[in-house]
Design a protein around this motif. Structure first.
Motif, PDB file in Angstrom:
ATOM      1  N   UNK A  51       0.834  -1.202   0.000  1.00  0.00           N
ATOM      2  CA  UNK A  51       0.000   0.000   0.000  1.00  0.00           C
ATOM      3  C   UNK A  51       0.871   1.255   0.000  1.00  0.00           C
ATOM      4  N   UNK A  52       0.297   2.384  -0.399  1.00  0.00           N
ATOM      5  CA  UNK A  52       1.029   3.658  -0.296  1.00  0.00           C
ATOM      6  C   UNK A  52       1.290   4.006   1.167  1.00  0.00           C
ATOM      7  N   UNK A  53       2.243   4.860   1.394  1.00  0.00           N
ATOM      8  CA  UNK A  53       2.659   5.186   2.755  1.00  0.00           C
ATOM      9  C   UNK A  53       1.510   5.791   3.566  1.00  0.00           C
ATOM     10  N   UNK A  54       0.580   6.463   2.892  1.00  0.00           N
ATOM     11  CA  UNK A  54      -0.546   7.069   3.602  1.00  0.00           C
ATOM     12  C   UNK A  54      -1.377   5.998   4.303  1.00  0.00           C
ATOM     13  N   UNK A  55      -1.515   4.829   3.683  1.00  0.00           N
ATOM     14  CA  UNK A  55      -2.280   3.751   4.303  1.00  0.00           C
ATOM     15  C   UNK A  55      -1.447   3.000   5.328  1.00  0.00           C
ATOM     16  N   UNK A  56      -0.187   2.765   5.008  1.00  0.00           N
ATOM     17  CA  UNK A  56       0.670   2.036   5.933  1.00  0.00           C
ATOM     18  C   UNK A  56       0.818   2.785   7.261  1.00  0.00           C
ATOM     19  N   UNK A  57       0.840   4.104   7.195  1.00  0.00           N
ATOM     20  CA  UNK A  57       0.948   4.909   8.424  1.00  0.00           C
ATOM     21  C   UNK A  57      -0.438   5.204   8.996  1.00  0.00           C
ATOM     22  N   UNK A  58      -1.393   5.469   8.119  1.00  0.00           N
ATOM     23  CA  UNK A  58      -2.744   5.832   8.564  1.00  0.00           C
ATOM     24  C   UNK A  58      -3.503   4.700   9.218  1.00  0.00           C
ATOM     25  N   UNK A  65      -9.914   3.015  16.311  1.00  0.00           N
ATOM     26  CA  UNK A  65     -11.378   2.989  16.288  1.00  0.00           C
ATOM     27  C   UNK A  65     -11.947   1.820  17.084  1.00  0.00           C
ATOM     28  N   UNK A  66     -11.156   0.772  17.291  1.00  0.00           N
ATOM     29  CA  UNK A  66     -11.693  -0.382  18.021  1.00  0.00           C
ATOM     30  C   UNK A  66     -11.896  -0.055  19.494  1.00  0.00           C
ATOM     31  N   UNK A  67     -11.319   1.060  19.961  1.00  0.00           N
ATOM     32  CA  UNK A  67     -11.480   1.445  21.356  1.00  0.00           C
ATOM     33  C   UNK A  67     -12.631   2.430  21.550  1.00  0.00           C
ATOM     34  N   UNK A  68     -13.323   2.749  20.472  1.00  0.00           N
ATOM     35  CA  UNK A  68     -14.444   3.680  20.551  1.00  0.00           C
ATOM     36  C   UNK A  68     -15.744   2.974  20.192  1.00  0.00           C
ATOM     37  N   UNK A  69     -16.778   3.249  20.955  1.00  0.00           N
ATOM     38  CA  UNK A  69     -18.096   2.707  20.631  1.00  0.00           C
ATOM     39  C   UNK A  69     -18.743   3.651  19.623  1.00  0.00           C
ATOM     40  N   UNK A 141     -11.479  -1.241   2.349  1.00  0.00           N
ATOM     41  CA  UNK A 141     -10.078  -1.109   1.949  1.00  0.00           C
ATOM     42  C   UNK A 141      -9.179  -1.143   3.174  1.00  0.00           C
ATOM     43  N   UNK A 142      -9.610  -0.445   4.235  1.00  0.00           N
ATOM     44  CA  UNK A 142      -8.848  -0.484   5.486  1.00  0.00           C
ATOM     45  C   UNK A 142      -8.896  -1.872   6.117  1.00  0.00           C
ATOM     46  N   UNK A 143     -10.044  -2.504   6.044  1.00  0.00           N
ATOM     47  CA  UNK A 143     -10.148  -3.875   6.564  1.00  0.00           C
ATOM     48  C   UNK A 143      -9.168  -4.779   5.835  1.00  0.00           C
ATOM     49  N   UNK A 144      -9.023  -4.571   4.528  1.00  0.00           N
ATOM     50  CA  UNK A 144      -8.086  -5.363   3.746  1.00  0.00           C
ATOM     51  C   UNK A 144      -6.651  -5.187   4.205  1.00  0.00           C
ATOM     52  N   UNK A 145      -6.299  -3.970   4.617  1.00  0.00           N
ATOM     53  CA  UNK A 145      -4.945  -3.726   5.131  1.00  0.00           C
ATOM     54  C   UNK A 145      -4.677  -4.605   6.345  1.00  0.00           C
ATOM     55  N   UNK A 146      -5.628  -4.638   7.277  1.00  0.00           N
ATOM     56  CA  UNK A 146      -5.433  -5.439   8.489  1.00  0.00           C
ATOM     57  C   UNK A 146      -5.487  -6.931   8.181  1.00  0.00           C
ATOM     58  N   UNK A 147      -6.354  -7.334   7.282  1.00  0.00           N
ATOM     59  CA  UNK A 147      -6.411  -8.751   6.919  1.00  0.00           C
ATOM     60  C   UNK A 147      -5.103  -9.216   6.284  1.00  0.00           C
ATOM     61  N   UNK A 148      -4.520  -8.355   5.460  1.00  0.00           N
ATOM     62  CA  UNK A 148      -3.242  -8.716   4.845  1.00  0.00           C
ATOM     63  C   UNK A 148      -2.136  -8.797   5.886  1.00  0.00           C
ATOM     64  N   UNK A 205     -12.136  -7.831  12.086  1.00  0.00           N
ATOM     65  CA  UNK A 205     -13.523  -8.261  12.273  1.00  0.00           C
ATOM     66  C   UNK A 205     -14.343  -7.163  12.954  1.00  0.00           C
ATOM     67  N   UNK A 206     -13.752  -6.489  13.945  1.00  0.00           N
ATOM     68  CA  UNK A 206     -14.486  -5.414  14.620  1.00  0.00           C
ATOM     69  C   UNK A 206     -14.746  -4.257  13.661  1.00  0.00           C
ATOM     70  N   UNK A 207     -13.792  -3.942  12.802  1.00  0.00           N
ATOM     71  CA  UNK A 207     -13.999  -2.878  11.818  1.00  0.00           C
ATOM     72  C   UNK A 207     -15.116  -3.241  10.847  1.00  0.00           C
ATOM     73  N   UNK A 208     -15.214  -4.517  10.494  1.00  0.00           N
ATOM     74  CA  UNK A 208     -16.303  -4.966   9.620  1.00  0.00           C
ATOM     75  C   UNK A 208     -17.650  -4.772  10.307  1.00  0.00           C
ATOM     76  N   UNK A 209     -17.708  -5.092  11.611  1.00  0.00           N
ATOM     77  CA  UNK A 209     -18.956  -4.921  12.363  1.00  0.00           C
ATOM     78  C   UNK A 209     -19.347  -3.449  12.452  1.00  0.00           C
ATOM     79  N   UNK A 210     -18.366  -2.572  12.667  1.00  0.00           N
ATOM     80  CA  UNK A 210     -18.659  -1.146  12.730  1.00  0.00           C
ATOM     81  C   UNK A 210     -19.129  -0.631  11.380  1.00  0.00           C
ATOM     82  N   UNK A 211     -18.530  -1.129  10.310  1.00  0.00           N
ATOM     83  CA  UNK A 211     -18.968  -0.726   8.976  1.00  0.00           C
ATOM     84  C   UNK A 211     -20.406  -1.156   8.723  1.00  0.00           C
TER      85      UNK A 211
END
Length: 260
Positions: A51-58, A65-69, A141-148, A205-211
């Motif tokens: 991924x581009x550096x913006x995603x790798x760092x972002x 977000x997993x710490x926020x309801x 797309x962000x979920x894909x980053x974590x899955x990878x 998985x938590x990001x998928x649930x929030x989405x």
């Protein structure tokens, strides 16, 4: 604050520590700095290739977000939709223009502005659904980053194990070191499995649930906007919106927004 995420992280760490101690081991026995560099550092470096550096760092901001309801304001959405529907029936669609800027949801504001502009209902649906789909695509797309990352960590763990075995085989003449060297070699596999199954995978998985929760809210907004555009009875529209909520949330909101 999402206590579930904290319980998962702290509880998982506690279980690992207790497992080590009750099996007769020591915490120092499962710590190896080269393994940390190999698994965590190596797998994270692979993300920069993908991924581009913006995603790798972002991704670290997304991780937070997993710490926020998440609160998508479903109650306010239903209340505002009902009030706007009643206003449109009394004063006409153009009367909705006053107060649009006070709405908290940009998505709702966009839809109602299309209604005020006299846009056809099918066009409104197409525009809003496309906006919703693009929002979901960004989330996934962000979920894909974590899955990878979760997929790379065990691989780097195995690479670390192979490197450790190579080093061990190069020193076979020292038989007293075979056991300790073998243990260190396997630590990288442990680290990779822990990252994938305890931290990174569950985060995805938590990001998928929030989405999913946000997409459901956006679908509710689309339904409300189209109901107002079609001039539906406010009470019927409200009942439609409440069907998107779980029974507990629905019961809490129903008493406030539906009155005889």
């Amino acid at each position: 604050m999402d206590l579930a995420s904290i319980i998962g992280l702290v509880g998982g760490a506690a279980c690992i520590v207790m497992s080590v101690l009750t099996s007769g081991g020591t915490l120092g026995g499962i710590y190896d700095l080269p393994s940390v560099f190999m698994v965590i550092g190596g797998s994270y470096a692979a993300i920069f290739i993908c991924y581009p550096i913006s995603k790798a760092v972002g991704m670290w901001k997304v991780f937070g977000r997993i710490f926020k309801v998440p609160d998508f304001g479903e109650k306010n959405i239903v209340i505002n939709m009902q009030a706007l529907s009643e206003k449109a029936r009394r004063e006409g669609i153009l009367a909705l223009e006053d107060g649009l800027d006070d709405l908290e949801s940009p998505f709702m504001k966009m839809g109602l502005r299309l209604v005020v502009d006299g846009t056809d209902g099918n066009v409104i649906r197409a525009i809003m659904e496309n906006e919703m789909n693009q929002c979901e695509a960004r989330h996934m797309d962000w979920v894909g980053v974590f899955n990878n990352w979760a997929g790379y960590a065990p691989g780097f763990g195995m690479m670390g194990t192979v490197l450790g075995l190579i080093g061990m085989l190069n020193n076979l003449e020292d038989k007293s070191s075979l056991g300790p060297n073998m243990a260190v070699a396997l630590i990288t596999t442990l680290y990779g499995s822990m990252m994938a199954n305890w931290i990174i995978g569950p985060v995805a998985i938590k990001l998928i649930a929030q989405n999913a929760a946000e997409m459901r809210t956006m679908e509710m907004i689309i339904e409300g906007v189209l109901a107002i555009q079609a001039g539906e009875n406010p009470r019927i529209m409200t009942q439609k919106l409440l069907t998107y909520l779980d029974p507990v949330s629905r019961k809490a909101i129903e008493a406030d927004v539906i009155k005889d």
